[in-house]
Design a protein around this motif. Structure first.
Motif, PDB file in Angstrom:
ATOM      1  N   SER A   1       0.809  -1.211   0.000  1.00  0.00           N
ATOM      2  CA  SER A   1       0.000   0.000   0.000  1.00  0.00           C
ATOM      3  C   SER A   1       0.845   1.263   0.000  1.00  0.00           C
ATOM      4  CB  SER A   1      -0.947   0.005   1.200  1.00  0.00           C
ATOM      5  OG  SER A   1      -0.213   0.112   2.398  1.00  0.00           O
ATOM      6  N   CYS A   2       2.074   1.190   0.482  1.00  0.00           N
ATOM      7  CA  CYS A   2       2.928   2.365   0.580  1.00  0.00           C
ATOM      8  C   CYS A   2       3.831   2.566  -0.624  1.00  0.00           C
ATOM      9  CB  CYS A   2       3.798   2.283   1.838  1.00  0.00           C
ATOM     10  SG  CYS A   2       2.859   2.377   3.354  1.00  0.00           S
ATOM     11  N   SER A   3       3.955   1.583  -1.465  1.00  0.00           N
ATOM     12  CA  SER A   3       4.897   1.717  -2.575  1.00  0.00           C
ATOM     13  C   SER A   3       4.213   1.461  -3.899  1.00  0.00           C
ATOM     14  CB  SER A   3       6.059   0.745  -2.405  1.00  0.00           C
ATOM     15  OG  SER A   3       5.599  -0.567  -2.513  1.00  0.00           O
ATOM     16  N   GLY A   4       4.776   2.063  -4.924  1.00  0.00           N
ATOM     17  CA  GLY A   4       4.280   1.834  -6.271  1.00  0.00           C
ATOM     18  C   GLY A   4       4.807   0.509  -6.786  1.00  0.00           C
ATOM     19  N   LYS A   5       4.428   0.167  -7.971  1.00  0.00           N
ATOM     20  CA  LYS A   5       4.855  -1.088  -8.569  1.00  0.00           C
ATOM     21  C   LYS A   5       6.087  -0.859  -9.435  1.00  0.00           C
ATOM     22  CE  LYS A   5       1.722  -3.858  -6.984  1.00  0.00           C
ATOM     23  NZ  LYS A   5       2.034  -4.996  -6.185  1.00  0.00           N
ATOM     24  N   GLU A   6       7.141  -0.355  -8.834  1.00  0.00           N
ATOM     25  CA  GLU A   6       8.379  -0.124  -9.561  1.00  0.00           C
ATOM     26  C   GLU A   6       9.057  -1.461  -9.835  1.00  0.00           C
ATOM     27  OE1 GLU A   6      11.015   2.772  -7.879  1.00  0.00           O
ATOM     28  OE2 GLU A   6       9.340   3.928  -7.115  1.00  0.00           O
ATOM     29  N   GLU A   7       9.681  -1.547 -10.976  1.00  0.00           N
ATOM     30  CA  GLU A   7      10.427  -2.740 -11.336  1.00  0.00           C
ATOM     31  C   GLU A   7      11.757  -2.755 -10.599  1.00  0.00           C
ATOM     32  OE1 GLU A   7       9.667  -5.378 -13.421  1.00  0.00           O
ATOM     33  OE2 GLU A   7       7.657  -4.551 -13.442  1.00  0.00           O
ATOM     34  N   LEU A   8      12.092  -3.892 -10.050  1.00  0.00           N
ATOM     35  CA  LEU A   8      13.388  -4.069  -9.402  1.00  0.00           C
ATOM     36  C   LEU A   8      14.330  -4.736 -10.388  1.00  0.00           C
ATOM     37  CD1 LEU A   8      12.365  -5.478  -5.913  1.00  0.00           C
ATOM     38  CD2 LEU A   8      13.250  -3.206  -6.402  1.00  0.00           C
ATOM     39  N   PRO A   9      15.609  -4.431 -10.284  1.00  0.00           N
ATOM     40  CA  PRO A   9      16.576  -5.151 -11.129  1.00  0.00           C
ATOM     41  C   PRO A   9      16.525  -6.652 -10.822  1.00  0.00           C
ATOM     42  CG  PRO A   9      17.607  -3.259 -10.072  1.00  0.00           C
ATOM     43  CD  PRO A   9      16.242  -3.414  -9.468  1.00  0.00           C
ATOM     44  N   LYS A  10      16.873  -7.436 -11.810  1.00  0.00           N
ATOM     45  CA  LYS A  10      16.866  -8.891 -11.637  1.00  0.00           C
ATOM     46  C   LYS A  10      17.821  -9.280 -10.502  1.00  0.00           C
ATOM     47  CE  LYS A  10      17.245 -13.179 -14.134  1.00  0.00           C
ATOM     48  NZ  LYS A  10      17.370 -13.824 -15.419  1.00  0.00           N
ATOM     49  N   GLY A  11      17.382 -10.191  -9.658  1.00  0.00           N
ATOM     50  CA  GLY A  11      18.222 -10.678  -8.571  1.00  0.00           C
ATOM     51  C   GLY A  11      18.125  -9.878  -7.287  1.00  0.00           C
ATOM     52  N   ILE A  12      17.270  -8.857  -7.261  1.00  0.00           N
ATOM     53  CA  ILE A  12      17.095  -8.051  -6.047  1.00  0.00           C
ATOM     54  C   ILE A  12      15.860  -8.554  -5.304  1.00  0.00           C
ATOM     55  CG2 ILE A  12      16.657  -5.727  -5.138  1.00  0.00           C
ATOM     56  CD1 ILE A  12      19.483  -6.149  -6.329  1.00  0.00           C
ATOM     57  N   ILE A  13      16.006  -8.743  -4.022  1.00  0.00           N
ATOM     58  CA  ILE A  13      14.905  -9.212  -3.184  1.00  0.00           C
ATOM     59  C   ILE A  13      13.847  -8.114  -3.093  1.00  0.00           C
ATOM     60  CG2 ILE A  13      14.257  -9.957  -0.856  1.00  0.00           C
ATOM     61  CD1 ILE A  13      17.190 -10.971  -0.564  1.00  0.00           C
ATOM     62  N   PRO A  14      12.571  -8.439  -3.311  1.00  0.00           N
ATOM     63  CA  PRO A  14      11.503  -7.432  -3.205  1.00  0.00           C
ATOM     64  C   PRO A  14      11.454  -6.828  -1.794  1.00  0.00           C
ATOM     65  CG  PRO A  14      10.669  -9.475  -4.151  1.00  0.00           C
ATOM     66  CD  PRO A  14      12.064  -9.752  -3.677  1.00  0.00           C
ATOM     67  N   PRO A  15      10.993  -5.585  -1.688  1.00  0.00           N
ATOM     68  CA  PRO A  15      11.021  -4.884  -0.392  1.00  0.00           C
ATOM     69  C   PRO A  15      10.309  -5.616   0.740  1.00  0.00           C
ATOM     70  CG  PRO A  15      10.145  -3.452  -2.119  1.00  0.00           C
ATOM     71  CD  PRO A  15      10.453  -4.765  -2.741  1.00  0.00           C
ATOM     72  N   GLU A  16       9.143  -6.196   0.458  1.00  0.00           N
ATOM     73  CA  GLU A  16       8.405  -6.869   1.531  1.00  0.00           C
ATOM     74  C   GLU A  16       9.155  -8.091   2.047  1.00  0.00           C
ATOM     75  OE1 GLU A  16       6.904  -8.087  -2.485  1.00  0.00           O
ATOM     76  OE2 GLU A  16       7.023  -6.158  -1.491  1.00  0.00           O
TER      77      GLU A  16
ATOM     78  N   MET B   1      12.449  -8.507   1.777  1.00  0.00           N
ATOM     79  CA  MET B   1      13.663  -7.977   2.405  1.00  0.00           C
ATOM     80  C   MET B   1      13.374  -7.547   3.840  1.00  0.00           C
ATOM     81  SD  MET B   1      16.821  -7.538   1.654  1.00  0.00           S
ATOM     82  CE  MET B   1      18.278  -6.619   2.111  1.00  0.00           C
ATOM     83  N   ALA B   2      12.230  -6.916   4.034  1.00  0.00           N
ATOM     84  CA  ALA B   2      11.853  -6.467   5.384  1.00  0.00           C
ATOM     85  C   ALA B   2      11.672  -7.655   6.329  1.00  0.00           C
ATOM     86  CB  ALA B   2      10.573  -5.632   5.321  1.00  0.00           C
ATOM     87  N   LEU B   3      11.066  -8.712   5.847  1.00  0.00           N
ATOM     88  CA  LEU B   3      10.874  -9.896   6.689  1.00  0.00           C
ATOM     89  C   LEU B   3      12.207 -10.560   7.025  1.00  0.00           C
ATOM     90  CD1 LEU B   3       7.688 -11.363   4.982  1.00  0.00           C
ATOM     91  CD2 LEU B   3       7.828 -10.104   7.144  1.00  0.00           C
ATOM     92  N   ILE B   4      13.092 -10.624   6.030  1.00  0.00           N
ATOM     93  CA  ILE B   4      14.416 -11.197   6.275  1.00  0.00           C
ATOM     94  C   ILE B   4      15.166 -10.361   7.315  1.00  0.00           C
ATOM     95  CG2 ILE B   4      16.688 -11.617   5.249  1.00  0.00           C
ATOM     96  CD1 ILE B   4      15.188 -12.322   2.621  1.00  0.00           C
ATOM     97  N   LEU B   5      15.161  -9.048   7.125  1.00  0.00           N
ATOM     98  CA  LEU B   5      15.862  -8.170   8.075  1.00  0.00           C
ATOM     99  C   LEU B   5      15.270  -8.275   9.479  1.00  0.00           C
ATOM    100  CD1 LEU B   5      16.412  -4.998   5.872  1.00  0.00           C
ATOM    101  CD2 LEU B   5      18.191  -6.470   6.843  1.00  0.00           C
ATOM    102  N   SER B   6      13.956  -8.387   9.574  1.00  0.00           N
ATOM    103  CA  SER B   6      13.309  -8.542  10.887  1.00  0.00           C
ATOM    104  C   SER B   6      13.817  -9.791  11.583  1.00  0.00           C
ATOM    105  CB  SER B   6      11.787  -8.630  10.736  1.00  0.00           C
ATOM    106  OG  SER B   6      11.264  -7.468  10.174  1.00  0.00           O
TER     107      SER B   6
ATOM    108  N   ALA C   1      11.482   2.765   3.495  1.00  0.00           N
ATOM    109  CA  ALA C   1      10.216   2.022   3.461  1.00  0.00           C
ATOM    110  C   ALA C   1      10.402   0.600   3.988  1.00  0.00           C
ATOM    111  CB  ALA C   1       9.662   1.997   2.035  1.00  0.00           C
ATOM    112  N   VAL C   2      11.519  -0.024   3.622  1.00  0.00           N
ATOM    113  CA  VAL C   2      11.810  -1.371   4.112  1.00  0.00           C
ATOM    114  C   VAL C   2      11.963  -1.349   5.632  1.00  0.00           C
ATOM    115  CG1 VAL C   2      13.543  -3.219   4.133  1.00  0.00           C
ATOM    116  CG2 VAL C   2      12.813  -2.226   1.953  1.00  0.00           C
ATOM    117  N   TYR C   3      12.723  -0.390   6.141  1.00  0.00           N
ATOM    118  CA  TYR C   3      12.948  -0.326   7.586  1.00  0.00           C
ATOM    119  C   TYR C   3      11.698   0.065   8.362  1.00  0.00           C
ATOM    120  CZ  TYR C   3      17.786  -1.643   7.886  1.00  0.00           C
ATOM    121  OH  TYR C   3      18.940  -2.374   7.872  1.00  0.00           O
TER     122      TYR C   3
END
Length: 117
Positions: free
Chosen positions: A15-30, A32-37, A94-96
């Motif tokens: 809900s807070c982010s747009g649907k921006e394309e991530l480079p190949k091989g990058i973990i999606p923000p949601e 990434m946030a769970l992994i960091l948590s 946003a991830v943090y």
């Protein structure tokens, strides 16, 4: 209860982010946030074990590798993704924000469980 935390975190990031394309091989923000948590909680556990600092680092590294395995990723993808987010402070923020919400929610759930006992 863990699924509820994941759902809240994912809905928040979507809900807070747009649907921006991530480079190949990058973990999606949601994700990434769970992994960091999970990593921050593991770091806390390892730091609070009555071991010498070197031994605590070994224990933490074991936790970290297990977390990455649980999320079907590896150390190099995680590090590359972290470098990517460091280049885009607004995305990292946003991830943090999700990390903080997730860790706080987990703490509240744990405290509620302890009070019930």
């Amino acid at each position: 209860m863990r699924k509820l935390i994941y759902i809240i975190a994912i809905l928040t990031i979507v809900s807070c982010s747009g649907k921006e394309e991530l480079p190949k091989g990058i973990i999606p923000p949601e994700k990434m946030a769970l992994i960091l948590s999970d990593i921050y909680l593991a770091e806390h556990k390892a730091a609070n074990i009555s071991l010498k600092p070197d031994s605590s680092k070994v224990v933490f590294r074991h936790y970290e590798l297990k977390i990455l395995e649980d999320y079907n990723t590896n150390d190099s993808v995680y590090k590359e993704s972290f470098r990517y987010y460091l280049e885009f402070p607004e995305k990292l923020e946003a991830v943090y924000d999700i990390v903080i919400d997730t860790v706080s929610l987990r703490e509240q759930v744990e405290n509620a469980k302890k009070k019930q006992k």
